[in-house]
Each structure stands twice: as structure tokens, then as C-alpha cells.
Design a protein around this motif. Structure first.
Motif, short mmCIF file in Angstrom:
data_model
loop_
_atom_site.label_atom_id
_atom_site.label_comp_id
_atom_site.label_asym_id
_atom_site.label_seq_id
_atom_site.Cartn_x
_atom_site.Cartn_y
_atom_site.Cartn_z
N PRO A 264 111.31 20.60 56.58
CA PRO A 264 110.75 19.31 56.15
C PRO A 264 111.27 18.14 56.97
CG PRO A 264 111.39 20.63 54.25
CD PRO A 264 111.90 21.36 55.46
N GLU A 265 112.53 18.22 57.38
CA GLU A 265 113.13 17.15 58.17
C GLU A 265 112.40 16.97 59.51
OE1 GLU A 265 117.63 16.13 58.09
OE2 GLU A 265 117.31 17.51 59.76
N GLU A 266 112.05 18.08 60.15
CA GLU A 266 111.35 18.02 61.43
C GLU A 266 109.95 17.45 61.25
OE1 GLU A 266 113.49 21.71 63.83
OE2 GLU A 266 111.65 22.07 62.70
N ALA A 267 109.29 17.79 60.15
CA ALA A 267 107.97 17.22 59.88
C ALA A 267 108.05 15.71 59.70
CB ALA A 267 107.37 17.87 58.63
N CYS A 268 109.07 15.25 58.98
CA CYS A 268 109.25 13.81 58.78
C CYS A 268 109.50 13.10 60.11
CB CYS A 268 110.42 13.56 57.83
SG CYS A 268 110.07 14.02 56.13
N ARG A 298 109.53 15.91 50.69
CA ARG A 298 110.46 15.13 51.54
C ARG A 298 109.82 13.83 51.97
NH1 ARG A 298 115.44 15.59 54.32
NH2 ARG A 298 115.66 13.56 55.34
N LEU A 299 108.52 13.86 52.30
CA LEU A 299 107.83 12.62 52.68
C LEU A 299 107.80 11.63 51.52
CD1 LEU A 299 104.83 14.09 54.73
CD2 LEU A 299 106.76 12.76 55.64
N LEU A 300 107.57 12.14 50.30
CA LEU A 300 107.58 11.26 49.13
C LEU A 300 108.98 10.70 48.89
CD1 LEU A 300 105.34 13.10 46.49
CD2 LEU A 300 104.84 10.99 47.70
N SER A 452 111.88 15.28 46.94
CA SER A 452 113.13 15.97 47.18
C SER A 452 113.74 15.54 48.49
CB SER A 452 112.89 17.49 47.19
OG SER A 452 114.05 18.19 47.60
N SER A 453 115.06 15.57 48.56
CA SER A 453 115.78 15.23 49.79
C SER A 453 115.97 16.45 50.68
CB SER A 453 117.16 14.65 49.44
OG SER A 453 117.95 15.63 48.76
N HIS A 454 115.47 17.59 50.26
CA HIS A 454 115.67 18.83 51.02
C HIS A 454 115.08 18.69 52.42
CE1 HIS A 454 114.48 23.28 51.73
NE2 HIS A 454 115.66 23.03 52.25
N GLY A 455 115.92 18.89 53.43
CA GLY A 455 115.45 18.72 54.80
C GLY A 455 115.59 19.94 55.68
N GLY A 545 110.68 23.49 39.01
CA GLY A 545 111.72 22.47 38.98
C GLY A 545 112.81 22.59 40.02
N PHE A 546 112.85 23.68 40.79
CA PHE A 546 113.95 23.89 41.73
C PHE A 546 113.78 23.01 42.96
CE2 PHE A 546 115.65 27.05 39.18
CZ PHE A 546 116.77 27.63 39.76
N ARG A 547 114.65 22.02 43.08
CA ARG A 547 114.69 21.13 44.25
C ARG A 547 116.14 20.74 44.52
NH1 ARG A 547 110.37 20.18 41.36
NH2 ARG A 547 108.40 20.46 42.45
N LYS A 548 116.42 20.48 45.75
CA LYS A 548 117.79 20.17 46.15
C LYS A 548 118.36 19.01 45.34
CE LYS A 548 120.61 18.95 50.16
NZ LYS A 548 120.62 18.62 51.60
N GLY A 549 119.55 19.22 44.78
CA GLY A 549 120.24 18.15 44.07
C GLY A 549 119.71 17.86 42.67
#
Length: 607
Positions: A264-268, A298-300, A452-455, A545-549
């Protein structure tokens, strides 16, 4: 096939197959599911992957539900097309397309975990493309990528046949110069490699004002070895730099990237550099089918917007009422066990039953304690969904909350499966009904998508997937157990270990009182109904519901399951009903619960 099933299956099975075999297995399996009645709803239930409405956009008269698309290299046989639009993709690329079916096709390879594509791409014949486009109900925009080696005659036939079905064509600058005319009815996107910046700079001025040009597609830089290629290690960085250079010169030009995205980080990074649309290639295979969903979240997450708080008072009160009801039921299960109206229906007092066989009351106590513990667990889960989900405008929590609640209300009919209606239960549901009505009413305003902040696809995330799988199995097995217990409760009532504990047969119990088994059946069916609701809650929380943090998800599953497990095992120890085979399912559920907590802790609890 969500990530929590894809990655374990990939390690156990898919990596042992050839790339083409595993690819076709996955794609055909998903398309088969999507083709059966209710299959698309099942895919949506398991993954919740559809793009949030925030990403809906229109480019060159085509409406995109998401900026994420899928490369034609991933599915050259078009065997998964019926399912891909359910996985969060906003558009799909077909190709490279040729007029006639090639005599030979070079399959991809995997070496040291790296996917290698042949320089001679697996090409898609026009006949197959038309067959899929006419037979399948494809609602997402289609980009047709035409093979760079087609002749002018082949080009004209391909374009003529595909124009009614596709939204855009992708081709090389040479094809644009030789074949594209003003009569082309669809947008044409010129494809370049990020390696060839010189060619891009020289040609872009020539076509940018052409009426048929929709924009450009920039392919990730490649490294070729023995007629096979793979993306370079710095593909994402190179793409981002190229996009910035193009956008600085031509800010209005539509830029699409192909490849260079595995996280997701690379897409952002590419979106922030100026890319309007992203086409996923081999990064999608490595990261798993959930990659589009995680990119959306991640974009949201990176959007600056106020947190939209919603009213959740009635939903909280609904959960609190069930929690209190469970505590009251637990009190009665530890004290009198049966109430005066139970005695009246049975025709025997508590003292009479103790005199006939003390184990009868112990057995009834064990069902009622288990029901109480399950109600307390359900109350905790409902309260947590209200406090952290509905209050924070998370649409998935509303669906989970009300699906389980409605199922619980329907379960009241199981109570009378043997002709006994518990007036206390009936009164409890009558009190709950208006509370639930207002809870449902306030929930209609809940429409927000999760973020989510998952990157990165790191080891913590991978452990989290296995933890998620444990909880999904836990929720599913609790749900299945509730269905089995409810079915037993309204049919034969007892299993063999129950009768061994009681030291009595159903006929002997019936001889004591014609209504005794009806009361026991009502307890069993009520317990089974409560398990179904709690199983649904655990399953949906684990699925969606599973998302980082998301610390509250871990806390909810940890605290929410404890009362049910403590009551389920504790009541058997309390009355001496400790037959191993009878308690074996509960022990297995506890193992899943503990493994899920341990594996998901780093992913959910660390900030």
C-alpha cells in the motif's frame, strides 16, 4: 480468496505447483464461486473488498470505482474475469491482444520467489476476448492492450470488434503514429517504459493534443535475463520520479502506471507523485488478493478530514442490556436454577427433582450457565462495536451488529421447539425490542469506510494474517456449534454423553414428567441460538476488522470470548460433567483463541 486464506494456501499448496497451474487454479476457483447463485455475495462477505465511494471518479467518459486496475499479464486466459470485479478493482486490462490464437505460449517462471515473464508475452486471441465480454456481466471499465507486433490489417479488425465493449485502448507510440486516426471512437493511451525517459520526452509533445489521446501508461522498469524479465528492485522509485517529471511539464495529462506496486505504501507513493490510475502486475500475486483493499484503506488514512462521530447510545444500551441479562441468568443458574413458572410447567418442585435425581438440576444448570456466559460475551461484543465502530462511523460494524442482533431475535422461535415458552425470555426480548428499534434507526446514518496506516507487507502483517485465520475459524466453529446445538435442542435434545452423565434414558425422564424434556430442550435451543449470534459477531469482526493498530479489535476478541469460555468449561467442572470427548470441541476452540491472540498481538496492538 482473501489474504488470510491466500497466503497460508500459497505456502502449503500453490508454491508447489507451476506458476500457470496455480494461477489457473486460483482464478477458476474464484470465477466458479462468483458464477453460482449468491457467489458474489459470498465473496463480498469474506473480503468486504469493494472500493469506498470516495474513490469513484470519471476519466475520459469512463466511470471508475477505484484507481486500482489489474494487468492483463496476470490473467492472460481470462479465467478469473468473473471474480476480479468483486475484489475491489476499478478497471481491468485485457491483453496483449492478437487476432489469431498463438501456436505457442511461453509460461511465466518463478525463481527464488521472483516471477519472471517471457519477452514473448502470453497473448490473448480476439475470439477469447469477445467470448468473455459477451458472456460475462462485466461492469468495470475495460482497457484493451493491443500486441505491439500486430499489422495494420489486424489492428483494424481488433479495434472494430472491441470498440463496442471496451473503454480504452493501450498501445505503443509506433502504433499511435501508424494506426490511430481521428475516427477512433475510444480513448487511446500510449504506453512507455520508465526506462526510456528520452523517448517519452521526445514523443509526448507530438500526440498530447490529439483528440483520441486519453493519456499515457508508464510501465515499471524491467531487467531481462535469458529472454525473461522481471521488474527492477527500484521500480517504484523510478516510476515516481518519471511521473513527477511528466506532471511538471504536462499537469493535465492523465498518467497511468503499470507495475511497481507490491505494498500500500508504494501505491500511495505513485498516487502522490501524480498518477491517476495504477495497474497491478506481479506485486498483486506476491501481496495477495487483498492488496487493492489495503491500498484503498491506506489512501483514506492519508486524507486529512475530520472524524465523523455518530450517535451510538441505543446500540450501546442494547449491548449493555444483553450483558445485564446474562448476569441475571448466571445468578439464577447458580442459585435456584429453575423458577416458579418452570416448576409449574413441569409439575414438580425443585425439591422433588432433587429427590428423584440431583443430576437433573445439575444438568439444567450447566445449560443455563453456558447460556448466561454466552450472553455476557455477546453483550461485550455488542458494546465494543457500538463504542468503537458505530460511534466512529464504520459501516462494517453496523452490518455485523445488526446481522447478529436480528439472528438473535429470530432465535426466540427455537425456545418453543418443544412446546415450552419461557415467559422471562419473552419479557426480556420485549424489553430489548424497542431498544433495538432505536439502535437500528440510529445505525442508518453509519456509512463510513475503514482506513488503515498499514503500508508494508512485513512479518508482523503476515503473523497477523495467521492470527486472523485463527479467529475466523473460531467464529465459524462457534456458529456451526450453535446450529448443531439448536438442532439437537429442537429434535432429540440429548447426546449420548448427556445420558451417561444423567444415568437416565429419555423415557425415564419422560416418566418423571411429560414436560421435563421440553424445558431442557428450551434451554438447549436458547443456548444454541445465543451461540449462533456470538459466532456471527466473532466471525464478522475477524473478517472485516483486522487492520494495523486496531487495538480495540484485539481487546474485543480477547475480552469478548472469555465469559463464554469460562462459563462453558467452568460449569462442566462445577457439576462434574467432565467427559473428555464432550469437552473436546471447547478445548479446540480455546487453542484457536489463544493462537489468534498471540499471532495477532503485534499487528493489532502495537501503535
Amino acid at each position: 480468496m482473501p489474504d488470510w486464506s491466500y497466503h497460508p494456501l500459497k505456502k502449503l499448496l500453490l508454491n508447489k505447483m507451476s506458476p500457470k497451474t496455480s494461477r489457473e487454479f486460483i482464478h477458476k476457483s474464484m470465477s466458479t464461486i462468483a458464477s453460482i447463485p449468491g457467489g458474489r455475495n459470498l465473496i463480498d462477505f469474506l473480503g468486504h473488498m469493494k472500493a469506498p465511494r470516495e474513490f469513484h471518479k470519471e476519466i475520459q467518459h469512463a466511470k471508475f470505482s477505484s484507481p486500482i486496475g489489474l494487468s492483463g499479464h496476470i490473467d492472460p486466459n481470462l479465467s478469473g474475469m468473473n471474480a476480479f470485479q468483486e475484489l475491489g478493482f476499478g478497471f481491468i486490462e485485457f491483453g496483449p491482444i492478437v487476432l489469431k490464437e498463438p501456436k505457442t505460449q511461453k509460461e511465466p517462471r518463478i525463481i527464488n520467489g521472483q516471477i519472471l515473464f517471457s519477452d514473448h508475452y502470453e497473448r490473448v486471441p480476439l475470439k477469447l476476448v469477445i467470448k468473455k465480454l459477451t458472456n460475462l456481466n462485466i461492469k468495470t471499465p475495460i482497457f484493451a492492450k493491443i500486441d505491439q507486433q500486430v499489422t495494420r490489417y489486424e489492428w483494424d479488425i481488433i479495434v472494430q470488434h472491441l470498440t463496442p465493449f471496451v473503454d480504452a485502448f493501450i498501445g505503443t507510440s509506433e502504433q499511435f503514429n501508424s494506426f490511430v486516426t481521428n475516427s477512433l471512437e475510444r480513448s487511446f493511451y500510449v504506453s512507455y517504459s520508465a526506462d526510456d525517459k528520452r523517448k517519452l520526452e521526445l514523443n509526448i509533445e507530438e500526440f498530447i493534443h490529439h483528440p483520441c489521446i486519453g493519456g499515457i501508461v508508464i510501465d515499471a522498469p524491467k531487467r531481462t535475463e535469458d529472454s525473461y524479465w522481471h521488474e527492477t528492485a527500484n521500480a517504484n522509485e523510478c516510476l515516481a520520479n518519471t511521473i513527477k517529471q511528466v506532471k511538471d511539464l504536462y499537469p493535465e495529462l492523465i498518467v497511468i502506471t503499470s507495475g511497481g506496486v507490491e505494498t500500500p505504501e508504494e501505491a500511495c507513493t505513485l498516487v502522490h507523485a501524480g498518477a491517476e490510475l495504477l495497474i497491478l502486475t506481479d506485486g498483486y500475486v506476491k501481496a495477495g488478493p487483498g492488496l487493492p483493499k489495503r491500498i484503498h484503506e491506506r489512501l483514506l488514512y492519508e486524507e486529512v478530514r475530520p472524524i465523523k462521530k455518530q450517535n451510538s447510545s441505543w446500540s450501546f444500551l442494547f449491548g449493555l442490556s444483553i450483558l445485564i441479562g446474562g448476569i441475571i441468568a448466571l445468578y439464577f443458574a447458580f442459585t435456584s436454577i429453575i423458577l416458579p413458572y418452570d416448576e409449574s410447567f413441569i409439575g414438580l418442585t425443585r425439591a422433588d427433582l432433587l429427590q428423584v435425581n440431583p443430576l437433573i438440576l445439575s444438568f439444567m444448570s450447566h445449560d443455563r450457565m453456558a447460556l448466561a456466559g454466552t450472553m455476557i460475551s455477546g453483550g461485550i461484543l455488542y458494546i465494543q462495536l457500538a463504542r468503537h465502530g458505530i460511534k466512529n462511523d464504520l459501516h462494517w460494524t453496523r452490518i455485523a451488529f445488526h446481522s447478529a442482533a436480528i439472528t438473535g431475535f429470530i432465535g426466540i422461535f427455537l425456545f418453543i421447539g418443544f412446546g415450552y415458552f419461557d415467559w422471562l425470555h419473552g419479557l426480556f426480548w420485549l424489553i430489548l425490542l424497542p431498544i433495538y428499534y432505536f439502535s437500528f434507526k440510529e445505525g442508518k446514518r453509519i456509512t463510513g469506510a475503514p482506513f488503515s496506516s498499514h503500508g508494508k507487507n512485513d512479518r508482523v502483517w503476515q503473523y497477523g494474517l495467521y492470527g486472523q485465520l485463527m479467529f475466523i475459524m473460531l467464529g465459524f466453529l462457534i456458529l456451526a456449534g450453535g446450529i448443531v446445538i439448536s438442532t439437537i435442542g429442537v429434535s432429540k435434545v440429548f447426546v449420548s454423553t448427556d445420558l451417561s452423565f444423567l444415568c437416565m434414558s429419555p423415557q425415564m425422564l419422560d416418566s418423571i414428567s411429560n414436560n421435563l424434556i421440553s424445558v431442557i430442550a428450551h434451554d438447549r435451543a436458547g443456548f444454541g441460538s445465543a451461540l449462533i449470534s456470538v459466532g456471527l459477531l466473532v466471525l464478522m469482526i475477524s473478517l472485516w476488522g483486522f487492520r494495523k493498530g486496531e487495538r480495540w479489535i484485539w481487546n474485543t476478541l480477547c475480552l469478548g470470548a472469555l465469559p463464554a469460555f469460562i462459563a462453558g468449561i467452568g460449569t462442566h467442572l462445577y457439576i462434574g460433567y467432565t467427559t473428555f470427548i464432550h469437552l473436546l470441541p471447547v478445548y479446540f476452540l480455546v487453542i484457536l483463541y489463544l493462537l489468534g491472540l498471540v499471532l495477532s498481538y503485534p499487528f493489532l496492538k502495537r501503535k
